[in-house]
Design a protein around this motif. Sequence first.
Motif, mmCIF file in Angstrom:
data_model
loop_
_atom_site.group_PDB
_atom_site.id
_atom_site.type_symbol
_atom_site.label_atom_id
_atom_site.label_comp_id
_atom_site.label_asym_id
_atom_site.label_seq_id
_atom_site.Cartn_x
_atom_site.Cartn_y
_atom_site.Cartn_z
ATOM 1 N N LEU A 1 0.836 -1.203 0.000
ATOM 2 C CA LEU A 1 0.000 0.000 0.000
ATOM 3 C C LEU A 1 0.871 1.253 0.000
ATOM 4 O O LEU A 1 0.573 2.232 -0.703
ATOM 5 C CB LEU A 1 -0.927 -0.005 1.214
ATOM 6 N N ALA A 2 1.955 1.221 0.766
ATOM 7 C CA ALA A 2 2.875 2.356 0.796
ATOM 8 C C ALA A 2 3.506 2.580 -0.578
ATOM 9 O O ALA A 2 3.672 3.725 -1.024
ATOM 10 C CB ALA A 2 3.957 2.134 1.842
ATOM 11 N N GLU A 3 3.841 1.500 -1.276
ATOM 12 C CA GLU A 3 4.407 1.632 -2.609
ATOM 13 C C GLU A 3 3.376 2.197 -3.585
ATOM 14 O O GLU A 3 3.710 3.021 -4.445
ATOM 15 C CB GLU A 3 4.920 0.276 -3.102
ATOM 16 N N ALA A 4 2.115 1.771 -3.454
ATOM 17 C CA ALA A 4 1.065 2.324 -4.307
ATOM 18 C C ALA A 4 0.925 3.824 -4.083
ATOM 19 O O ALA A 4 0.786 4.601 -5.043
ATOM 20 C CB ALA A 4 -0.255 1.618 -4.034
ATOM 21 N N CYS A 5 0.997 4.248 -2.837
ATOM 22 C CA CYS A 5 0.911 5.681 -2.529
ATOM 23 C C CYS A 5 2.113 6.433 -3.102
ATOM 24 O O CYS A 5 1.969 7.555 -3.615
ATOM 25 C CB CYS A 5 0.816 5.891 -1.022
ATOM 26 N N ARG A 6 3.295 5.813 -3.041
ATOM 27 C CA ARG A 6 4.483 6.449 -3.618
ATOM 28 C C ARG A 6 4.319 6.627 -5.127
ATOM 29 O O ARG A 6 4.671 7.676 -5.685
ATOM 30 C CB ARG A 6 5.726 5.599 -3.324
ATOM 31 N N ARG A 7 3.755 5.608 -5.771
ATOM 32 C CA ARG A 7 3.548 5.689 -7.221
ATOM 33 C C ARG A 7 2.508 6.759 -7.570
ATOM 34 O O ARG A 7 2.641 7.463 -8.577
ATOM 35 C CB ARG A 7 3.125 4.341 -7.772
ATOM 36 N N LEU A 8 1.474 6.873 -6.737
ATOM 37 C CA LEU A 8 0.478 7.928 -6.973
ATOM 38 C C LEU A 8 1.123 9.308 -6.808
ATOM 39 O O LEU A 8 0.825 10.245 -7.562
ATOM 40 C CB LEU A 8 -0.691 7.760 -6.015
ATOM 41 N N ASP A 9 2.002 9.442 -5.816
ATOM 42 C CA ASP A 9 2.690 10.731 -5.618
ATOM 43 C C ASP A 9 3.540 11.091 -6.832
ATOM 44 O O ASP A 9 3.707 12.279 -7.164
ATOM 45 C CB ASP A 9 3.572 10.668 -4.369
#
Length: 400
Positions: free
Chosen positions: A388-396
């Motif tokens: 989930l943290a990686e998904a948020c990083r990709r969205l950023d």
Amino acid sequence: MRSPTLSPAGNLRLSELAPHFVQSEIRAMTVACTEVDGINMAQGVCDTDPPHPVVEAAISAIRSGHNIYTRMDGIVSLREAIAQKFSSFNHLKVDPHSQVFVTSGATGAMYASLLALLNAGDECVVLEPFYGYHVSTLKSMRILPVVVPLAGPDFGLDVERLRAAITPRTRAIIINSPSNPSGKVFSRTELEAIAEVAIEFDLFVFTDEMYEYFIYDGAEHISIATLPRMAERTITISGFSKTFSVTGWRLGYLAASERWLPAIGYFHDLLYVCAPSPLQHGAAAGLLQLPQSFYNGLTAEYQAKRDLICAALKRAELTPSIPTGAYYVLADATRIPGADAKQKARRLLADAGIAAVAGSAFFASDAAGVNPGENLLRFCFAKKDDELAEACRRLDAYRG
């Protein structure tokens, strides 16, 4: 011997229904995500770890020889545990021996119940945004889904719109609370209004409560069957897939009046025979052994996940509709290039490596062919923390 005369089209052809159905957009995006090794936020796979007692009890059951058919309604210990859960959590009193049935997933519960209680040509009201499998299941049985949109950004119930949708052919209403895909949790006032309509027009209510433990911001889960005069006409459906993170086990259950359960049981037996035997023992152990702190922890854990993904979506200018239940969020995808939601979902997957589901999968097109979900994407946040943290990083990092 003469050969039989064949019709011009031949006998080797699809059914009348088959050409009108295609792979669900959820499944399609899962396949597309796998091909590019992306982060799958499309399908509600819930890839967090199952509780230890659930897993160990299932393994022990296999080793102990619980590998043959069970009674068609499920093992006694599980039915009794489900009845106790209904009493303590849902405040619904049911007899484990005549009003509880263990099913092959909540999908199996819905399918068998609709086969038992509705006929081809009947109408069934579905509230929009809807879970696509509910609508497709109705269509597969030649039952007409009548879509009633929920209103505004909070998906509020318009009672008069619901009432106006009822015709002499209407037999039932389907409710999904907490909702997939919107995270809508129906209030007591809304459920009382639905109950009033159901009683007035003598309708069944099928209520899918799969996400009942995923409730945020102090919202309250209420089972409509607990309202006055509703137990007789309500089929209450839930399961273990989401609560115990065992979506692949295909293990659900339902509660219904003893008046309806034999017919529901007949069709479930015809379709599935019984739910998987050793996995029933695992679910029973979960219900009997897990403390209240486990369920409280689900709420806290998933509210934190919700807040994390919603904040990332806001930063990416994909404005989310903040859910108060379940583990999905609908987000505004207007800024993503694409002619429709399917193209937008595939563009996001290609550019950011994140799979989401086209919002159009959860809405019906109007007479002009306009679908309200074409600028929406659904994201599932039932992911392990690192993913989930990686998904948020990709969205950023996503600029579109």
